[in-house]
Design an enzyme around this catalytic site. Sequence first.
Site, PDB file in Angstrom:
ATOM      1  N   ARG A  64       9.475  83.326 -13.933  1.00  0.00           N
ATOM      2  CA  ARG A  64      10.182  84.035 -12.222  1.00  0.00           C
ATOM      3  C   ARG A  64       9.459  84.313 -11.334  1.00  0.00           C
ATOM      4  NH1 ARG A  64      13.287  88.694 -13.057  1.00  0.00           N
ATOM      5  NH2 ARG A  64      13.389  88.513 -11.203  1.00  0.00           N
ATOM      6  N   MET A  89      20.578  82.762  -4.582  1.00  0.00           N
ATOM      7  CA  MET A  89      21.119  83.247  -6.346  1.00  0.00           C
ATOM      8  C   MET A  89      20.073  83.049  -6.870  1.00  0.00           C
ATOM      9  SD  MET A  89      23.894  83.946  -4.344  1.00  0.00           S
ATOM     10  CE  MET A  89      24.913  84.298  -6.089  1.00  0.00           C
ATOM     11  N   ARG A  90      19.157  84.883  -6.486  1.00  0.00           N
ATOM     12  CA  ARG A  90      17.793  84.719  -7.011  1.00  0.00           C
ATOM     13  C   ARG A  90      17.150  86.146  -7.045  1.00  0.00           C
ATOM     14  NH1 ARG A  90      15.009  81.327 -10.939  1.00  0.00           N
ATOM     15  NH2 ARG A  90      13.395  82.395 -10.003  1.00  0.00           N
ATOM     16  N   LEU A  92      14.482  88.213  -6.613  1.00  0.00           N
ATOM     17  CA  LEU A  92      13.233  87.670  -6.306  1.00  0.00           C
ATOM     18  C   LEU A  92      11.955  89.172  -6.890  1.00  0.00           C
ATOM     19  CD1 LEU A  92      13.921  87.576  -2.259  1.00  0.00           C
ATOM     20  CD2 LEU A  92      13.052  85.994  -4.372  1.00  0.00           C
ATOM     21  N   HIS A 108      23.936  90.516   2.575  1.00  0.00           N
ATOM     22  CA  HIS A 108      24.902  90.530   0.724  1.00  0.00           C
ATOM     23  C   HIS A 108      26.415  91.049   1.791  1.00  0.00           C
ATOM     24  CE1 HIS A 108      25.828  92.302  -3.611  1.00  0.00           C
ATOM     25  NE2 HIS A 108      26.740  93.155  -2.680  1.00  0.00           N
ATOM     26  N   GLU A 173      29.428  88.297   8.494  1.00  0.00           N
ATOM     27  CA  GLU A 173      27.786  87.839   8.155  1.00  0.00           C
ATOM     28  C   GLU A 173      27.503  87.091   9.268  1.00  0.00           C
ATOM     29  OE1 GLU A 173      27.818  85.973   4.719  1.00  0.00           O
ATOM     30  OE2 GLU A 173      29.581  87.037   3.348  1.00  0.00           O
TER      31      GLU A 173
END
Length: 199
Positions: A64, A89-90, A92, A108, A173
């Site tokens: 990572r 979709m990770r 950080l 979000h 959004e």
Amino acid sequence: MKRLGILLSGRGSNFEAIAENVRRGRLDAEIAAVISNRPEARGIEIARERGLPAVVLASKGVEREEYDRRVVAELQNHGAELVCLAGFMRLLTPVFCRAYPMRALNIHPSLLPAFPGLDAQKQALEQGAKISGCTVHFVDEQLDAGPIVMQAAVPVLDDDDEETLAARILVEEHRIYSAAIGIVLSGRWRVIGRRVTVG
């Protein structure tokens, strides 16, 4: 004119809304690079169709922190000044957060701090929420916990399922992400505690 770096993992509809606002002159910015951790991401195809720099940095099998170092290097190479996560979709790592302190935004699909993490619409329905929505916030080292720039509320209808609720939230959004980017780019904001004040 400020340069935006976009990170995405999928279809990139929020990226596309941002790109369209940039094209129409509604955002005084340019997109420096679009980066995806997934080669098959539709958002990368859209970036290429729009003639934007599109970079795939596959994350599978990469540690990572090492991956985040590669992302930071790519963003810096393209001169990105503000980073916008658009369905990236990770989680950080501090490596990324310290490279872009208060210079990275995420959107979000809930009214944070309610329902952070994955499956926000499912969480809202399971908890019987009457109102949900979306939040643009600064990225920090905690999950979906950075100072909030802007929110929009969306009613949860009695016959909603995850898909119908998500679709109505997505409309908001697309509206507020560019508005929040505009606020941040203007420089007319400050953080007091965890509150972002504008003006």
